[in-house]
Design an enzyme around this catalytic site. Sequence first.
Site, PDB file in Angstrom:
ATOM      1  N   CYS A   1      -9.191 -16.266  12.988  1.00 32.67           N
ATOM      2  CA  CYS A   1      -8.370 -16.236  11.773  1.00 32.67           C
ATOM      3  C   CYS A   1      -8.767 -17.325  10.767  1.00 32.67           C
ATOM      4  CB  CYS A   1      -6.882 -16.360  12.123  1.00 32.67           C
ATOM      5  SG  CYS A   1      -6.333 -15.118  13.296  1.00 32.67           S
TER       6      CYS A   1
ATOM      7  N   HIS B   1      -3.359 -18.835   6.066  1.00 28.69           N
ATOM      8  CA  HIS B   1      -3.540 -17.644   6.907  1.00 28.69           C
ATOM      9  C   HIS B   1      -2.172 -17.005   7.160  1.00 28.69           C
ATOM     10  CE1 HIS B   1      -4.439 -14.940  10.044  1.00 28.69           C
ATOM     11  NE2 HIS B   1      -3.891 -15.673  10.989  1.00 28.69           N
TER      12      HIS B   1
ATOM     13  N   ASN C   1      -0.711  -9.549  10.129  1.00 35.40           N
ATOM     14  CA  ASN C   1      -1.776 -10.550  10.304  1.00 35.40           C
ATOM     15  C   ASN C   1      -3.113  -9.813  10.413  1.00 35.40           C
ATOM     16  OD1 ASN C   1      -3.586 -12.440  11.284  1.00 35.40           O
ATOM     17  ND2 ASN C   1      -2.186 -13.304  12.799  1.00 35.40           N
TER      18      ASN C   1
HETATM   19  N1  ACO Z   1      10.250  -6.794  20.272  1.00 33.91           N
HETATM   20  C1  ACO Z   1      11.349  -7.160  20.950  1.00 33.91           C
HETATM   21  N2  ACO Z   1      11.363  -8.208  21.776  1.00 33.91           N
HETATM   22  C2  ACO Z   1      10.218  -8.901  21.931  1.00 33.91           C
HETATM   23  C3  ACO Z   1       9.036  -8.563  21.271  1.00 33.91           C
HETATM   24  C4  ACO Z   1       9.089  -7.452  20.403  1.00 33.91           C
HETATM   25  N3  ACO Z   1       8.011  -7.049  19.711  1.00 33.91           N
HETATM   26  N4  ACO Z   1       8.067  -9.429  21.610  1.00 33.91           N
HETATM   27  C5  ACO Z   1       8.620 -10.293  22.482  1.00 33.91           C
HETATM   28  N5  ACO Z   1       9.923  -9.975  22.685  1.00 33.91           N
HETATM   29  C6  ACO Z   1      10.889 -10.632  23.531  1.00 33.91           C
HETATM   30  C7  ACO Z   1      10.256 -11.349  24.714  1.00 33.91           C
HETATM   31  O1  ACO Z   1      10.006 -10.466  25.784  1.00 33.91           O
HETATM   32  C8  ACO Z   1      11.298 -12.358  25.042  1.00 33.91           C
HETATM   33  O2  ACO Z   1      12.299 -11.716  25.779  1.00 33.91           O
HETATM   34  P1  ACO Z   1      13.057 -12.508  26.987  1.00 33.91           P
HETATM   35  O3  ACO Z   1      13.722 -13.675  26.317  1.00 33.91           O
HETATM   36  O4  ACO Z   1      13.992 -11.482  27.496  1.00 33.91           O
HETATM   37  O5  ACO Z   1      11.973 -12.916  27.916  1.00 33.91           O
HETATM   38  C9  ACO Z   1      11.884 -12.722  23.672  1.00 33.91           C
HETATM   39  O6  ACO Z   1      11.534 -11.643  22.788  1.00 33.91           O
HETATM   40  C10 ACO Z   1      11.337 -14.000  23.138  1.00 33.91           C
HETATM   41  O7  ACO Z   1       9.905 -13.986  23.282  1.00 33.91           O
HETATM   42  P2  ACO Z   1       9.023 -15.111  22.750  1.00 33.91           P
HETATM   43  O8  ACO Z   1       7.578 -14.790  22.964  1.00 33.91           O
HETATM   44  O9  ACO Z   1       9.540 -16.418  23.287  1.00 33.91           O
HETATM   45  O10 ACO Z   1       9.357 -14.974  21.210  1.00 33.91           O
HETATM   46  P3  ACO Z   1       9.189 -16.030  20.085  1.00 33.91           P
HETATM   47  O11 ACO Z   1      10.484 -16.402  19.536  1.00 33.91           O
HETATM   48  O12 ACO Z   1       8.257 -17.134  20.493  1.00 33.91           O
HETATM   49  O13 ACO Z   1       8.452 -15.153  18.994  1.00 33.91           O
HETATM   50  C11 ACO Z   1       6.227 -14.915  18.123  1.00 33.91           C
HETATM   51  C12 ACO Z   1       7.170 -14.595  19.284  1.00 33.91           C
HETATM   52  C13 ACO Z   1       6.755 -14.212  16.884  1.00 33.91           C
HETATM   53  C14 ACO Z   1       4.858 -14.439  18.428  1.00 33.91           C
HETATM   54  C15 ACO Z   1       6.272 -16.453  17.958  1.00 33.91           C
HETATM   55  O14 ACO Z   1       5.905 -17.102  19.149  1.00 33.91           O
HETATM   56  C16 ACO Z   1       5.412 -16.928  16.881  1.00 33.91           C
HETATM   57  O15 ACO Z   1       5.765 -16.856  15.729  1.00 33.91           O
HETATM   58  N6  ACO Z   1       4.224 -17.477  17.229  1.00 33.91           N
HETATM   59  C17 ACO Z   1       3.263 -17.909  16.264  1.00 33.91           C
HETATM   60  C18 ACO Z   1       2.010 -17.287  16.600  1.00 33.91           C
HETATM   61  C19 ACO Z   1       1.661 -16.157  15.681  1.00 33.91           C
HETATM   62  O16 ACO Z   1       2.231 -15.871  14.680  1.00 33.91           O
HETATM   63  N7  ACO Z   1       0.602 -15.551  16.092  1.00 33.91           N
HETATM   64  C20 ACO Z   1      -0.006 -14.568  15.321  1.00 33.91           C
HETATM   65  C21 ACO Z   1      -1.428 -14.532  15.645  1.00 33.91           C
HETATM   66  S1  ACO Z   1      -2.135 -16.072  15.832  1.00 33.91           S
HETATM   67  C22 ACO Z   1      -2.876 -16.506  14.460  1.00 33.91           C
HETATM   68  O17 ACO Z   1      -3.128 -15.707  13.630  1.00 33.91           O
HETATM   69  C23 ACO Z   1      -3.234 -17.960  14.278  1.00 33.91           C
END
Ligand code: ACO
Length: 328
Positions: free
Chosen positions: A122, A255, A285
């Site tokens: 990215c 990004h 993304n």
């Molecule tokens: N729909 C519904 N529920 C979901 C989904 C979904 N698509 N995905 C995960 N969940 C659930 C999980 O199973 C978990 O459930 P549980 O509590 O029962 O176990 C709950 O939601 C929380 O999951 P987390 O992974 O802890 O969710 P989080 O709040 O961290 O959000 C996210 C996930 C959005 C990816 C977050 O970690 C984030 O913003 N990370 C930044 C990384 C990013 O944006 N990456 C993109 C690519 S990387 C890059 O480009 C640099």
Amino acid sequence: MTLAPTFSRITGTGSALPERVVSNDDLAADLATRGIETSHQWIVERTGILQRHIAETGINTSDLATQAAQKAIEKAGIQASDIDLIIVATSTPDYIFPSTACLVQASLGNQTAAAFDLQAVCSGFVYAMVTADSFIKAQRARCALVIGAEVFSRILDWNDRGTCVLFGDGAGAVILQASAEPGILAAGLHADGRQQHILCTAGQVSHGQVTGDPFLRMDGQAVFKQAVKVLEKSALDVLAQANMTVNDIDWLIPHQANVRILNFLAKKMGIHPDKLVVTLDSHANTSAASVPLALDVASRDGRIQPGQIVLLQGVGGGFTWGSVLLKV
Ligand code: ACO
């Protein structure tokens, strides 16, 4: 005799998106048929994404890259034959080799430019901009085509709701030309290979078979923390190089990974949210394509005006990150 310093300036931008738009509701309905639960509400609240563009079978990274390049060439008012350097930033090349840049060169009808791909996930477009700027400053090129292009939909595990909702396909391109006026004012590139495991696609083709895991895997929370930590420092470093402050920035184009990362970054840096370019809602993304796509959108809709100061920032797998400060 002292030679006048050579700088590089963006003279045209372009972008391309696949025709097929998949809304969060469409995606949720599709995943439900496989017993995987997600919702528009979860996706939009956690990420800011409303929809993504997905390339149909047969449309590859080089196709989107070529379309974006053609628009940038037209905007710059040059001919494809004027280009002497083509860099395609991608993690989803058409082939292991030849490079996607060589395929783009052929599609554009250019037979003379040096052409190669650059892989920094990215951060790829920002890495490619700095590379092209260095070629121009060293007078090894005068007219570079720099592209970020991806079909990330091909490396997603569509059974993993934690990642498959986050990404889309697309391409963005710029023409970067030698100029007596800057242009690119300052830049910085960084990597920390110790963080390779937090975002990776760790498969390989070996002896005629795919070995390892060919799908994108991510520790979302680790990526979130790392991204906000490094982007602010990188921004302040390049501003200091150019003897500027945050107040000099007209537009911040990070990004487009997650709207929460973007808002957190803008707040931490004290940048008004109106100065943030956000295309994540409609593109999701698109990895290396996200920054040039956002730059093209905000240039064409008239937000970015000649003479303004724009900060581009990449962050992604590797772990890699970097910033380019430019006067448009
Ligand atoms: N729909 C519904 N529920 C979901 C989904 C979904 N698509 N995905 C995960 N969940 C659930 C999980 O199973 C978990 O459930 P549980 O509590 O029962 O176990 C709950 O939601 C929380 O999951 P987390 O992974 O802890 O969710 P989080 O709040 O961290 O959000 C996210 C996930 C959005 C990816 C977050 O970690 C984030 O913003 N990370 C930044 C990384 C990013 O944006 N990456 C993109 C690519 S990387 C890059 O480009 C640099």
